[in-house]
Design a protein around this motif. Sequence first.
Motif, PDB file in Angstrom:
ATOM      1  N   ILE A 125      -5.479  -9.131   0.013  1.00 53.95           N
ATOM      2  CA  ILE A 125      -4.638  -8.929   1.199  1.00 53.95           C
ATOM      3  C   ILE A 125      -3.673  -7.775   0.961  1.00 53.95           C
ATOM      4  O   ILE A 125      -3.478  -6.919   1.844  1.00 53.95           O
ATOM      5  N   GLN A 126      -3.086  -7.703  -0.237  1.00 51.15           N
ATOM      6  CA  GLN A 126      -2.178  -6.608  -0.558  1.00 51.15           C
ATOM      7  C   GLN A 126      -2.906  -5.266  -0.529  1.00 51.15           C
ATOM      8  O   GLN A 126      -2.386  -4.268  -0.003  1.00 51.15           O
ATOM      9  N   ARG A 128      -5.621  -4.552   1.179  1.00 51.82           N
ATOM     10  CA  ARG A 128      -5.926  -4.257   2.579  1.00 51.82           C
ATOM     11  C   ARG A 128      -4.707  -3.687   3.296  1.00 51.82           C
ATOM     12  O   ARG A 128      -4.802  -2.679   4.011  1.00 51.82           O
ATOM     13  N   ASP A 129      -3.559  -4.310   3.091  1.00 54.23           N
ATOM     14  CA  ASP A 129      -2.336  -3.844   3.746  1.00 54.23           C
ATOM     15  C   ASP A 129      -1.976  -2.428   3.288  1.00 54.23           C
ATOM     16  O   ASP A 129      -1.562  -1.588   4.101  1.00 54.23           O
ATOM     17  N   LEU A 130      -2.130  -2.141   1.996  1.00 51.20           N
ATOM     18  CA  LEU A 130      -1.849  -0.790   1.505  1.00 51.20           C
ATOM     19  C   LEU A 130      -2.804   0.240   2.098  1.00 51.20           C
ATOM     20  O   LEU A 130      -2.389   1.353   2.465  1.00 51.20           O
ATOM     21  N   GLU A 132      -4.362   0.016   4.987  1.00 49.53           N
ATOM     22  CA  GLU A 132      -4.010   0.183   6.399  1.00 49.53           C
ATOM     23  C   GLU A 132      -2.775   1.066   6.539  1.00 49.53           C
ATOM     24  O   GLU A 132      -2.704   1.927   7.420  1.00 49.53           O
ATOM     25  N   ARG A 133      -1.795   0.860   5.677  1.00 48.73           N
ATOM     26  CA  ARG A 133      -0.565   1.631   5.730  1.00 48.73           C
ATOM     27  C   ARG A 133      -0.842   3.109   5.435  1.00 48.73           C
ATOM     28  O   ARG A 133      -0.294   3.996   6.084  1.00 48.73           O
ATOM     29  N   SER A 136      -2.851   4.813   8.415  1.00 48.58           N
ATOM     30  CA  SER A 136      -2.175   5.005   9.702  1.00 48.58           C
ATOM     31  C   SER A 136      -1.525   6.381   9.749  1.00 48.58           C
ATOM     32  O   SER A 136      -1.048   6.888   8.733  1.00 48.58           O
ATOM     33  N   ARG A 140       4.070   4.467   8.200  1.00 49.49           N
ATOM     34  CA  ARG A 140       5.111   3.428   8.250  1.00 49.49           C
ATOM     35  C   ARG A 140       6.181   3.718   7.294  1.00 49.49           C
ATOM     36  O   ARG A 140       6.580   3.408   6.348  1.00 49.49           O
TER      37      ARG A 140
END
Length: 140
Positions: A125-126, A128-130, A132-133, A136, A140
């Motif tokens: 999950i971490q 994936r979040d990195l 995505e960040r 983008s 962010r």
Amino acid sequence: MIKGFKDFIMRGNVIDLAVAVVIGAAFTAVVNAIVSSIITPLIEVFWKPDDNGVPGIPVPAVWGGTVTFPIGDLISALISFLAVAIVVYFVFVYPMNLWKERQAAKAGVSEDAEEKLPTEQELLIQIRDLLERNASPTGR
């Protein structure tokens, strides 16, 4: 040389092996008692035994006499096994476990250290979040 011998003796494998040998020897007595107390008399139910005067539980046999199950030998072997197991545990295993815990505490190794690590799912999950960040446009 002495330090090497001490390290060899204090390894868990050596103590575990020694405990296994002692317990195995005690368990051999239990197995022998089971054979002589239960298996042999079961065979004697069908074949007339010699009169050796062994005390136990008399059972009528198929051939008309009685067969004696020497349960006293079995109970004695079980008590002996339990006594040996208790002594081995409290004299060898328990002190060795305490010693290992103290050594781990001195080294700063905690048993809870592995539990505090994130799970594989949390790591994914971490990641994936990195991703995505970073993907983008705003960052962010």
